[in-house]
Design a protein around this motif. Structure first.
Motif, PDB file in Angstrom:
ATOM      1  N   CYS A 294       0.885  -1.210   0.019  1.00  0.00           N
ATOM      2  CA  CYS A 294       0.056  -0.012  -0.017  1.00  0.00           C
ATOM      3  C   CYS A 294       0.813   1.325  -0.079  1.00  0.00           C
ATOM      4  O   CYS A 294       1.932   1.185   0.600  1.00  0.00           O
ATOM      5  CB  CYS A 294      -0.836  -0.270   1.259  1.00  0.00           C
ATOM      6  SG  CYS A 294      -2.375   1.325   0.951  1.00  0.00           S
TER       7      CYS A 294
ATOM      8  N   LEU B  83      -0.273   4.201   1.229  1.00  0.00           N
ATOM      9  CA  LEU B  83      -0.558   5.188   2.343  1.00  0.00           C
ATOM     10  C   LEU B  83      -0.062   4.433   3.619  1.00  0.00           C
ATOM     11  O   LEU B  83       0.006   3.112   3.637  1.00  0.00           O
ATOM     12  CB  LEU B  83      -2.021   5.399   2.241  1.00  0.00           C
ATOM     13  CG  LEU B  83      -2.589   6.104   0.997  1.00  0.00           C
ATOM     14  CD1 LEU B  83      -4.030   6.608   1.609  1.00  0.00           C
ATOM     15  CD2 LEU B  83      -1.774   7.487   0.828  1.00  0.00           C
ATOM     16  N   ARG B  84      -0.088   5.045   4.477  1.00  0.00           N
ATOM     17  CA  ARG B  84       0.297   4.673   5.977  1.00  0.00           C
ATOM     18  C   ARG B  84      -0.740   5.411   6.922  1.00  0.00           C
ATOM     19  O   ARG B  84      -0.457   6.089   7.805  1.00  0.00           O
ATOM     20  CB  ARG B  84       1.546   5.228   6.181  1.00  0.00           C
ATOM     21  CG  ARG B  84       2.689   4.536   5.625  1.00  0.00           C
ATOM     22  CD  ARG B  84       2.814   3.012   5.792  1.00  0.00           C
ATOM     23  NE  ARG B  84       3.906   2.664   5.155  1.00  0.00           N
ATOM     24  CZ  ARG B  84       3.681   1.988   3.811  1.00  0.00           C
ATOM     25  NH1 ARG B  84       2.629   2.072   3.145  1.00  0.00           N
ATOM     26  NH2 ARG B  84       4.793   1.440   3.180  1.00  0.00           N
ATOM     27  N   CYS B  85      -2.040   4.918   6.577  1.00  0.00           N
ATOM     28  CA  CYS B  85      -3.148   5.754   7.633  1.00  0.00           C
ATOM     29  C   CYS B  85      -3.019   5.590   8.868  1.00  0.00           C
ATOM     30  O   CYS B  85      -2.611   4.360   9.282  1.00  0.00           O
ATOM     31  CB  CYS B  85      -4.566   5.068   6.968  1.00  0.00           C
ATOM     32  SG  CYS B  85      -4.919   5.397   5.204  1.00  0.00           S
TER      33      CYS B  85
ATOM     34  N   CYS C 250      -5.149   2.231  10.422  1.00  0.00           N
ATOM     35  CA  CYS C 250      -5.084   1.011   9.680  1.00  0.00           C
ATOM     36  C   CYS C 250      -5.130   0.037  10.291  1.00  0.00           C
ATOM     37  O   CYS C 250      -4.452  -0.196  11.524  1.00  0.00           O
ATOM     38  CB  CYS C 250      -3.975   1.035   8.580  1.00  0.00           C
ATOM     39  SG  CYS C 250      -4.164  -0.228   7.322  1.00  0.00           S
TER      40      CYS C 250
ATOM     41  N   GLN D 103      -4.424  -3.127   9.117  1.00  0.00           N
ATOM     42  CA  GLN D 103      -3.432  -3.969   8.837  1.00  0.00           C
ATOM     43  C   GLN D 103      -2.211  -3.453   9.408  1.00  0.00           C
ATOM     44  O   GLN D 103      -2.151  -2.332   9.716  1.00  0.00           O
ATOM     45  CB  GLN D 103      -3.448  -3.870   7.284  1.00  0.00           C
ATOM     46  CG  GLN D 103      -4.747  -4.549   6.605  1.00  0.00           C
ATOM     47  CD  GLN D 103      -4.539  -4.606   5.291  1.00  0.00           C
ATOM     48  OE1 GLN D 103      -4.023  -3.801   4.658  1.00  0.00           O
ATOM     49  NE2 GLN D 103      -5.581  -5.405   4.506  1.00  0.00           N
TER      50      GLN D 103
ATOM     51  N   HIS E  42       1.364  -1.803   8.987  1.00  0.00           N
ATOM     52  CA  HIS E  42       2.036  -1.237   8.043  1.00  0.00           C
ATOM     53  C   HIS E  42       3.501  -1.880   7.322  1.00  0.00           C
ATOM     54  O   HIS E  42       3.886  -1.705   6.267  1.00  0.00           O
ATOM     55  CB  HIS E  42       2.489   0.157   8.327  1.00  0.00           C
ATOM     56  CG  HIS E  42       1.391   1.179   8.288  1.00  0.00           C
ATOM     57  ND1 HIS E  42       0.310   1.171   7.466  1.00  0.00           N
ATOM     58  CD2 HIS E  42       0.983   2.247   9.270  1.00  0.00           C
ATOM     59  CE1 HIS E  42      -0.808   2.233   7.970  1.00  0.00           C
ATOM     60  NE2 HIS E  42      -0.197   2.634   9.020  1.00  0.00           N
TER      61      HIS E  42
ATOM     62  N   HIS F 285       2.590  -3.523   4.367  1.00  0.00           N
ATOM     63  CA  HIS F 285       2.211  -2.686   3.213  1.00  0.00           C
ATOM     64  C   HIS F 285       3.488  -2.120   2.471  1.00  0.00           C
ATOM     65  O   HIS F 285       3.532  -1.603   1.444  1.00  0.00           O
ATOM     66  CB  HIS F 285       1.693  -1.246   3.675  1.00  0.00           C
ATOM     67  CG  HIS F 285       0.215  -1.434   4.350  1.00  0.00           C
ATOM     68  ND1 HIS F 285      -0.361  -0.681   5.242  1.00  0.00           N
ATOM     69  CD2 HIS F 285      -0.745  -2.643   3.857  1.00  0.00           C
ATOM     70  CE1 HIS F 285      -1.634  -1.102   5.513  1.00  0.00           C
ATOM     71  NE2 HIS F 285      -1.846  -2.264   4.770  1.00  0.00           N
TER      72      HIS F 285
ATOM     73  N   GLY G  96      -4.263  -4.397   1.368  1.00  0.00           N
ATOM     74  CA  GLY G  96      -3.370  -3.458   0.700  1.00  0.00           C
ATOM     75  C   GLY G  96      -4.219  -2.236  -0.545  1.00  0.00           C
ATOM     76  O   GLY G  96      -5.141  -1.970  -0.179  1.00  0.00           O
TER      77      GLY G  96
ATOM     78  N   ASN H 230      -8.052   3.317  -2.069  1.00  0.00           N
ATOM     79  CA  ASN H 230      -7.597   4.664  -1.259  1.00  0.00           C
ATOM     80  C   ASN H 230      -7.780   5.793  -2.229  1.00  0.00           C
ATOM     81  O   ASN H 230      -7.878   6.813  -1.919  1.00  0.00           O
ATOM     82  CB  ASN H 230      -6.285   4.538  -0.538  1.00  0.00           C
ATOM     83  CG  ASN H 230      -5.091   4.302  -1.456  1.00  0.00           C
ATOM     84  OD1 ASN H 230      -5.400   4.597  -2.699  1.00  0.00           O
ATOM     85  ND2 ASN H 230      -4.251   3.933  -0.876  1.00  0.00           N
TER      86      ASN H 230
ATOM     87  N   ARG I 271      -5.127  10.046   6.459  1.00  0.00           N
ATOM     88  CA  ARG I 271      -4.530   9.237   5.402  1.00  0.00           C
ATOM     89  C   ARG I 271      -3.552   9.703   4.684  1.00  0.00           C
ATOM     90  O   ARG I 271      -3.647  10.601   3.865  1.00  0.00           O
ATOM     91  CB  ARG I 271      -5.978   9.114   4.410  1.00  0.00           C
ATOM     92  CG  ARG I 271      -7.119   8.703   5.296  1.00  0.00           C
ATOM     93  CD  ARG I 271      -8.387   8.178   4.887  1.00  0.00           C
ATOM     94  NE  ARG I 271      -7.990   7.146   3.630  1.00  0.00           N
ATOM     95  CZ  ARG I 271      -8.154   6.004   3.698  1.00  0.00           C
ATOM     96  NH1 ARG I 271      -8.338   5.444   4.940  1.00  0.00           N
ATOM     97  NH2 ARG I 271      -7.901   5.055   2.742  1.00  0.00           N
TER      98      ARG I 271
HETATM   99  S1  SF4 Z   1      -6.545   2.102   5.612  1.00  0.00           S
HETATM  100 FE1  SF4 Z   1      -6.324   1.444   3.594  1.00  0.00          FE
HETATM  101  S2  SF4 Z   1      -5.267   3.004   2.338  1.00  0.00           S
HETATM  102 FE2  SF4 Z   1      -4.841   3.073   4.534  1.00  0.00          FE
HETATM  103  S3  SF4 Z   1      -2.894   2.200   4.820  1.00  0.00           S
HETATM  104 FE3  SF4 Z   1      -4.606   0.887   5.361  1.00  0.00          FE
HETATM  105  S4  SF4 Z   1      -4.629  -0.583   3.553  1.00  0.00           S
HETATM  106 FE4  SF4 Z   1      -3.474   1.545   3.032  1.00  0.00          FE
END
Ligand code: SF4
Ligand code: SF4
Ligand code: SF4
Length: 478
Positions: free
Chosen positions: A101, A103-105, A108, A110, A112, A115, A153, A185, A219
């Protein structure tokens, strides 16, 4: 006489008026306190003799039965009808072409760490995926086309190999008549718009968490810079190509007060005229320990959201994407209660499979998305090898079978809670599928009362405008 265990009573906001609703029978009435008192003391013979019409009415509406067996018969019918309905629904296939991914929201769900790993589905794994989908369609006896959702991702990263992979998935889906949805995203959606416009896509979900000032705090790219302008430009380019966009707004204490500003921004952009829809998801914690399927965990967040929507008419077009709010929105739109829920989600209905870039098969989309729930339930590449027994046991979970749910008055609004959470203590993944439950944090009378306060005036207004009557007004003087 036996009073239904599913009768739910709420303050209706007016002197001596109460809303009673019964998700099993689908009835909804405004009662005064005397009527409620009579209902809860229905076994007193004097009252029955003095007010026979009232008790006949309560019987017809499913608030009362002559004996508990009357309700049992109705529950059996609901179980049979639910099974038919679930079996007739399309198979949902969640696809994870990569966990990379851009981004590093900040919130998140998940890690990072995943990602940053350059993963991507290979062409031969895509072919195995489509083979597995048709195997499952046949095994489950599904005749309707499945719904494929591309997730990550980030599925729409602007790398040539990823564009090829996404094009291959979309082409195979289109050739087979499958339905397609994409969760992105939005950063590179503009660059993909030309490609995506060639395929029949139900909708593309893009997240905007507020006006620029708040979105760009949450975001963010790995550099820390915000993504708002890139995403807005992408949405403009996607709607120009007639792609249907659904904006998701993740709401918590940090951004809730700026929702009206976001609403004004969306109205100024004219996106609603171009088919854009907007859903607000009250979500307080995106961590693996919570069920992240768009459910709030704090009553304060829900109450604040309802207050903001009540006080700012410009937010009217934004729907609330949590299941209890959807229950009431269904009544506003359709003039009747939705069908009772006996299972919580498509994964537990046996209508969902989740397939990732590495050839793994999961029963619940959140399990591989979070990388936190241990082993997959099978593989689809190079061959389909799945723990069928476990899938059957997931599918057998429903509110009439789970012992904590059998006597729960909210069971038919809830459906028995998230299975993944109920099993989260189990190391081997089999868990206590027959008894463990995780009650959703918002499945309580306090949250429901807040929703009744907000939605009842809207239900009554829709009823008055369209001369239909989901809510009847009854006193004990019937
Ligand atoms: S929320 Fe979505 S866009 Fe943001 S870091 Fe996680 S997977 Fe990426
Ligand atoms: S999970 Fe909890 S709230 Fe839901 S039906 Fe079961 S007991 Fe009730
Ligand atoms: S089991 Fe829970 S986490 Fe998995 S899809 Fe269902 S609600 Fe979502």
């Amino acid at each position: 006489m036996y009073a239904s265990k599913y009768n739910l009573v709420f303050d209706a906001g007016h002197k001596d008026q109460y809303l009673i609703l019964n998700p099993l029978s689908g009835a909804m009435d405004l009662f005064d306190s005397r009527a409620l008192h009579l209902l809860s003391n229905a076994n007193e013979g004097n009252a029955q003799r003095a007010l026979p019409d009232f008790f006949t009415y309560c019987n017809e509406r499913g608030y009362l039965y002559d004996a508990p067996s009357g309700e049992e018969i109705r529950l059996k019918e609901i179980y049979e009808r639910s099974s038919e309905l679930h079996d007739s629904e399309p198979l949902r296939v969640e696809i994870y072409p990569t966990f990379l991914c851009n981004l590093r929201c900040t919130y998140c769900f998940q890690s990072h760490r995943m990602h940053g790993r350059a993963t991507l589905i290979r062409p031969e794994v895509i072919d195995s995926m489509f083979h597995a989908i048709s195997v499952y369609q046949d095994r489950l006896g599904k005749s309707q086309p499945p719904i494929l959702t591309l997730f990550g991702g980030e599925p729409l990263l602007n790398r040539s190999k990823q564009r090829e992979a996404i094009g291959r998935v979309l082409g195979l889906a289109r050739d087979r008549g499958y339905r397609i949805r994409i969760i992105t995203n939005g950063v590179h959606l503009g660059a993909y718009a030309g490609l995506l416009a060639k395929y029949p896509i139900d909708f593309i979900q893009v997240t905007l968490d507020g006006p620029r000032e708040v979105h760009d705090r949450r975001r963010i790219f790995a550099s820390g810079s915000g993504s708002f302008d890139r995403i807005v430009d992408s949405i403009d380019r996607a709607v120009e190509k007639s792609l249907r966009i659904v904006i998701r707004v993740n709401i918590d204490g940090d951004n809730i007060s700026l929702l009206p500003q976001l609403a004004q921004f969306i109205l100024r952009k004219g996106w609603l005229d171009k088919g854009v829809a907007v859903g607000v998801s009250p979500v307080d914690e995106f961590v693996p320990e919570t069920e992240w399927c768009a459910e709030p965990t704090k009553i304060d967040t829900l109450k604040k959201l309802l207050n903001v929507k009540r006080d700012h008419k410009e937010t009217e077009f934004m729907s609330i994407s949590c299941r209890l709010a959807q229950f009431f929105e269904y009544i506003v739109d359709n003039g009747r209660l939705p069908f009772p829920m006996i299972k919580y989600c498509p994964a537990t209905m046996g209508n969902q499979i989740s397939l990732d870039y590495g050839g793994n098969f999961f029963v619940c989309c959140c399990m591989n998305a979070c990388e936190a729930d241990g082993s997959p339930q099978g593989r689809f590449h190079p061959a389909v090898e799945v723990n069928e027994d476990l899938l059957v046991r997931w599918k057998n979970r429903h509110v009439f079978q789970l012992s904590p749910c059998r006597e729960c008055p909210l069971a038919l609004l809830c459906g028995g809670g998230c299975t993944r959470l109920a099993l989260s203590g189990c190391e081997c993944g089999c868990g206590d599928l027959q008894d463990a439950v995780a009650c959703p944090p918002m499945m309580n009378m306090q949250a429901l009362q807040s929703l009744v306060d907000y939605y009842l005036p809207r239900i009554l207004e829709a009823q008055a405008n369209e001369s239909r009557s989901p809510v009847k007004k009854r006193s004990s003087n019937l």
